[in-house]
Design a protein around this motif. Structure first.
Motif, short mmCIF file in Angstrom:
data_model
loop_
_atom_site.label_atom_id
_atom_site.label_comp_id
_atom_site.label_asym_id
_atom_site.label_seq_id
_atom_site.Cartn_x
_atom_site.Cartn_y
_atom_site.Cartn_z
N ILE A 1 0.67 -1.30 -0.05
CA ILE A 1 -0.06 0.22 -0.06
C ILE A 1 1.03 1.26 0.06
O ILE A 1 0.69 2.47 -0.75
CB ILE A 1 -0.96 -0.03 1.17
N ASN A 2 2.11 1.20 0.90
CA ASN A 2 2.93 2.20 0.77
C ASN A 2 3.50 2.77 -0.53
O ASN A 2 3.71 3.79 -0.83
CB ASN A 2 3.96 1.91 1.98
N TYR A 3 3.63 1.83 -1.60
CA TYR A 3 4.19 1.80 -2.66
C TYR A 3 3.23 1.95 -3.61
O TYR A 3 3.62 2.18 -5.03
CB TYR A 3 5.13 0.78 -3.04
N SER A 4 2.07 2.15 -3.37
CA SER A 4 0.97 2.16 -4.01
C SER A 4 0.70 1.23 -5.33
O SER A 4 0.52 1.49 -6.52
CB SER A 4 1.12 3.75 -4.94
N SER B 1 4.26 2.39 -10.77
CA SER B 1 4.42 2.17 -9.17
C SER B 1 4.79 0.94 -8.78
O SER B 1 5.34 0.56 -7.77
CB SER B 1 2.91 2.47 -8.57
N PHE C 1 -8.65 3.43 1.49
CA PHE C 1 -9.25 2.38 1.34
C PHE C 1 -10.55 2.06 2.29
O PHE C 1 -11.50 1.56 1.84
CB PHE C 1 -8.33 1.04 1.63
N GLU D 1 -3.78 6.23 3.43
CA GLU D 1 -2.88 5.36 3.44
C GLU D 1 -2.03 5.19 2.04
O GLU D 1 -1.04 4.66 1.79
CB GLU D 1 -2.93 4.05 3.95
N ASN D 2 -2.87 5.59 1.03
CA ASN D 2 -2.27 5.46 -0.24
C ASN D 2 -2.17 6.83 -1.06
O ASN D 2 -3.10 7.56 -1.16
CB ASN D 2 -3.38 4.61 -1.23
N CYS D 3 -0.76 7.05 -1.53
CA CYS D 3 -0.59 8.25 -2.45
C CYS D 3 -0.70 7.70 -3.68
O CYS D 3 0.30 7.10 -4.08
CB CYS D 3 0.88 8.92 -1.85
N HIS D 4 -1.82 7.89 -4.30
CA HIS D 4 -2.03 7.12 -5.80
C HIS D 4 -1.42 7.99 -6.88
O HIS D 4 -0.64 7.36 -7.79
CB HIS D 4 -3.55 7.36 -5.99
N THR E 1 -0.76 -1.66 -6.98
CA THR E 1 -2.14 -2.20 -7.38
C THR E 1 -2.28 -3.44 -8.13
O THR E 1 -1.25 -3.83 -8.59
CB THR E 1 -2.75 -0.96 -7.99
N SER F 1 8.47 0.39 -8.82
CA SER F 1 9.25 1.36 -7.61
C SER F 1 9.40 0.40 -6.54
O SER F 1 10.28 0.85 -5.52
CB SER F 1 8.36 2.38 -7.51
N LEU G 1 -0.96 -6.36 -5.43
CA LEU G 1 -1.55 -5.87 -4.42
C LEU G 1 -2.42 -7.20 -3.72
O LEU G 1 -2.34 -7.41 -2.53
CB LEU G 1 -2.43 -4.57 -4.53
N LEU H 1 6.49 10.34 3.76
CA LEU H 1 5.47 9.50 4.52
C LEU H 1 4.80 8.50 3.46
O LEU H 1 4.44 7.37 3.75
CB LEU H 1 4.16 10.59 4.38
N TRP H 2 5.04 8.78 2.42
CA TRP H 2 4.55 7.50 1.06
C TRP H 2 5.69 7.17 0.32
O TRP H 2 6.18 8.14 -0.48
CB TRP H 2 3.33 7.92 0.22
N ARG H 3 6.26 6.03 0.18
CA ARG H 3 7.07 5.66 -0.74
C ARG H 3 6.71 5.86 -2.14
O ARG H 3 7.80 6.19 -2.82
CB ARG H 3 7.53 4.21 -0.28
N SER H 4 5.53 5.60 -2.61
CA SER H 4 5.20 5.76 -3.90
C SER H 4 5.53 7.16 -4.44
O SER H 4 5.83 7.31 -5.73
CB SER H 4 3.62 5.33 -4.05
N TRP I 1 9.12 7.93 -6.72
CA TRP I 1 9.04 8.20 -8.17
C TRP I 1 8.56 9.21 -8.81
O TRP I 1 8.49 9.58 -9.93
CB TRP I 1 9.08 6.82 -8.84
#
Lengths: 363, 154
Positions: A210-213, A330, B70, B47-50, A215, A333, A219, B95-98, B101
């Motif tokens: 979830i942290n790496y988004s 994502s 979610f 919790e998700n940085c989309h 999907t 990553s 996921l 905060l968000w690893r996503s 990048w």
């Protein structure tokens, strides 16, 4: 600890699934560091979108995730339709669902075949997967005239109705593919060598995913029961019964198994949809030229995850900004963290299970 | 859950914050970004940085964040407006690893500098490049003289 060796994996490498360049730091055979270099397939599709009309951009979405062109077409058309308030006929909605799910099956078949190839199951599973894929590709050829970049969806529907007899071809394919799935399970899923190569390799925890988004199937393999088709249904997905396959550990094997199980679920959706296609016109009466104002962020469930289109329109014939949030970007990553501490051969396994397509990462 | 509810929750937490609601998301000043982002993640469950992206409006650049929850099935659009003479904003990659990048991509294509980013390098284009191709003032003719790449290192 001995001397570290830096190795270039890619950009031309059979296991990187496209032009991906990994700069690996190795201690013996163990990966201690990884630096990912992207951009070898960068065509600046987002800039092209700013210079094309809404309809003209549809063929470019084919070139994002070229293994699931129909799904990209669909995501883009849905976003434009929501932005410009275009209505879609019920028949077009059902056709879209069937076509998108067929493309999901194709995409997962390629993923499974190439993943097995990465693990050393040379040629046989790949040929099985590709001969199954060929049946759908030929069907798509008869529907829209192309085998890879389909350009089938239109704003307000699809480009044309399906030819007579297509429904029977699809029904036959479902029957055939169900038998093939048993074959895949016997050939790969519980094969001792396959299990030894992929079980407990590259474990991605729920929180990290979830942290790496991350999907899509990746996921779900980490144990999150999340599918946009179920949670936020678009088109007519809320009318079909299907399950969401989830994994338990989040390792490479789970990622493979979730994809295999999703093929069965896609077949279930197609089976229900094919019997319920309403009569009518597959193309709604819409303008030739579109213009409008507003902003929209719309996501669809692609085979590789959630594809998002962020469109900004300021009244012109073309969008001011078109951001494509691609699932593979994502998902990839998370790779650097996943392969640290693994053998280099296992890194290939993890990369194969992530199932990336460079076309949509670099855009 | 609505944008206005989130806004009132944010205003309760940070009374001096000059946040405003637009039809297309919340706009907050860039100085408060990290505080608000941390609040969104830890207390409101985003919790998700989309997606992180930017839009060039010619006189300003908007950095657009899409955060997803979610639990509430809600996508929040958060915007930071940057003037063209100061294109810097705090990074949310801690905060968000996503965001790591995604912010690198915004830096590469728009030239927005993310402060305290773990590894702010170009991601798509060659490192030697000085242009930002998704800016509106980027000329396509400039594309022809390609920089000479020193080749792969290692």
């Amino acid at each position: 600890m001995g001397d570290l060796v830096t190795i270039n994996m890619g950009p031309q490498h059979p296991s990187t699934h496209g032009v991906l360049y990994l700069e690996l730091q190795l201690d013996g055979e163990v990966v201690v560091g990884c630096k990912t270099h992207l951009g070898y397939l960068h065509r600046s599709i987002e800039k092209i979108a700013e210079n094309r009309t809404y309809t003209q951009f549809i063929p470019f979405t084919d070139r994002l995730d070229y293994l699931a062109s129909m799904n990209n077409n669909l995501g883009y058309c849905l976003a434009v339709e929501k932005l410009l308030n275009v209505a879609v006929t019920p028949r077009a909605q059902y056709l879209r669902v069937i076509i998108a799910e067929l493309n999901r099956v194709v995409s997962h078949l390629v993923a499974i075949g190439t993943f097995a190839q990465d693990l050393g199951a040379y040629a046989t599973p790949l040929f099985y997967a590709f001969s199954d894929r060929e049946k759908i590709v030929e069907l798509f050829d008869s529907i829209c005239g192309s085998r890879l970049t389909y350009n089938y969806m239109r704003i307000g529907g699809v480009s044309g109705d399906i030819p007579a007899g297509t429904e029977q071809v699809i029904k036959d394919f479902i029957k055939y593919e169900r038998k093939q799935l048993i074959e895949y399970n016997e050939l790969l899923t519980y094969n001792a060598i396959f299990l030894a190569r992929s079980k407990n390799i590259g474990i991605l925890s729920k929180e990290a995913a979830i942290n790496y988004s991350v999907t899509g199937p990746i996921l779900r393999a980490s144990g999150v029961k999340w599918d946009l088709r179920k949670e936020e249904p678009y088109l007519v997905y809320d009318q079909f019964n299907f399950d969401i396959p989830v994994g338990t550990v989040g390792d490479s094997w789970d990622r493979f198994k979730v994809k295999l199980d999703e093929i069965e679920q896609s077949l279930r959706i197609i089976e229900q949809a094919i019997g319920a296609i309403p009569e009518g016109n597959p193309v709604s009466k819409v303008n030739r030229v579109f213009r409008g104002t507003g902003e929209i962020y719309l996501r669809t469930e692609n085979p590789r995850g959630e594809l998002g289109f962020y469109l900004v329109a300021e009244g012109g014939f073309n969008p001011t900004r078109c951001k494509i949030r691609s699932p593979s970007f994502s998902n990839l990553s998370a790779l650097e963290e996943l392969i640290k501490g693994l053998n280099i051969s296992d890194a290939v396994c993890v990369l194969g299970s992530l199932d990336i397509v460079m076309g949509e990462i670099d855009r | 859950m609505q944008n206005s509810e989130i806004l009132s929750l944010i205003k309760n937490k940070f009374p001096e914050l000059l946040a405003e609601e637009t039809p297309h998301g919340l706009v907050i000043p860039k100085t408060n970004l990290l505080d608000v982002a941390r609040f969104l993640k830890t207390e409101l469950g985003f919790e998700n940085c989309h997606c992180v992206t930017a839009v060039d409006r010619k006189d300003r650049i908007e950095v657009v964040y899409h955060f997803y929850s979610f639990t509430y099935h809600f996508m929040l659009t958060l915007k930071i407006i940057l003037s063209m003479n100061d294109l810097t904003v705090e990074s949310v990659a801690s905060l968000w690893r996503s965001a790591d990048w995604l912010e690198r991509e915004v830096y590469d294509l728009f030239g927005v500098r993310f402060l305290n980013h773990p590894d702010l390098r170009r991601i798509m284009n060659p490192d030697e490049w000085t242009d930002y191709p998704l800016r509106k003032d980027f000329k396509r003719e400039d594309f022809i003289p390609r920089p000479v790449s020193p080749g792969l290192k290692g």
